[in-house]
Design a protein around this motif. Sequence first.
Motif, short mmCIF file in Angstrom:
data_model
loop_
_atom_site.label_atom_id
_atom_site.label_comp_id
_atom_site.label_asym_id
_atom_site.label_seq_id
_atom_site.Cartn_x
_atom_site.Cartn_y
_atom_site.Cartn_z
N ILE A 70 1.07 12.55 -6.90
CA ILE A 70 0.89 12.42 -5.45
C ILE A 70 0.84 10.95 -5.06
N PHE A 71 0.08 10.14 -5.83
CA PHE A 71 0.01 8.69 -5.54
C PHE A 71 1.40 8.05 -5.62
N ILE A 72 2.14 8.38 -6.67
CA ILE A 72 3.49 7.79 -6.83
C ILE A 72 4.41 8.25 -5.71
N TRP A 73 4.37 9.53 -5.37
CA TRP A 73 5.22 10.05 -4.30
C TRP A 73 4.89 9.37 -2.98
N LEU A 74 3.61 9.20 -2.68
CA LEU A 74 3.22 8.53 -1.43
C LEU A 74 3.62 7.06 -1.43
N LYS A 78 6.03 5.85 1.44
CA LYS A 78 5.49 4.94 2.47
C LYS A 78 5.71 3.47 2.13
N GLY A 79 6.04 3.16 0.89
CA GLY A 79 6.25 1.78 0.50
C GLY A 79 4.98 0.98 0.35
N ALA A 80 3.84 1.66 0.33
CA ALA A 80 2.55 1.00 0.16
C ALA A 80 1.60 1.97 -0.52
N ILE A 81 0.53 1.40 -1.08
CA ILE A 81 -0.46 2.26 -1.71
C ILE A 81 -1.21 3.01 -0.61
N THR A 82 -1.24 4.34 -0.75
CA THR A 82 -1.84 5.20 0.26
C THR A 82 -2.89 6.09 -0.40
N ASN A 83 -4.00 6.27 0.30
CA ASN A 83 -5.05 7.14 -0.18
C ASN A 83 -4.72 8.58 0.26
N PRO A 84 -4.37 9.46 -0.67
CA PRO A 84 -3.99 10.82 -0.28
C PRO A 84 -5.16 11.64 0.28
N PHE A 85 -6.39 11.20 0.02
CA PHE A 85 -7.55 11.95 0.49
C PHE A 85 -7.84 11.70 1.97
N LYS A 86 -7.14 10.74 2.56
CA LYS A 86 -7.36 10.49 3.99
C LYS A 86 -6.70 11.54 4.86
N GLU A 87 -5.48 11.96 4.53
CA GLU A 87 -4.81 12.91 5.40
C GLU A 87 -3.99 13.98 4.70
N TYR A 88 -3.81 13.88 3.40
CA TYR A 88 -2.94 14.83 2.71
C TYR A 88 -3.69 15.84 1.85
#
Length: 157
Positions: A70-74, A78-88
């Motif tokens: 999930i981290f790699i896919w995001l 998105k082209g940036a490190i994204t926290n999947p626990f914020k909205e996904y």
Amino acid sequence: MFSNLLYFSPILPAIILAIEDFKYRQIHLMWIVLFAILIIIKEIYLNNTTEILENLLMNSMVVLLMLLSIFIWLFIRKGAITNPFKEYFGLGDLFFICSVAPTFPLEKFTLYLLISFIVAIFFQFLKKHNEDLNNNKVPLVTFLASIYVINTLLRLN
């Protein structure tokens, strides 16, 4: 009698979690903790410790691999490190998945997750075509808990 009661004990908190998640898109910590405690007690009483630890270790690796994916896919998306626990992905989803990890051997755990995710995707597809269901979040615990309850009831001998 006691082993049957113990076997079915996680069902009530699972049903409450499913309803809460579907209705409010959040779950109370008390119910997830109670669910996890009942799962652990049930597994310790009904199975051997080696099997429980093996299930927990192998299934935890699956969960870690899933989170890494999930981290790699995001990151790619998105082209940036994204926290999947914020909205996904909610922490309740993760806690529930980790709670059931000792219950299943690896193959059944993978199948359990796959079926739950497919049902959730199907629900999301139906939801997009229904104006009454206006919340965009997927109630994943609802499907994880429902499949857990169904599996528990179908495993009766």
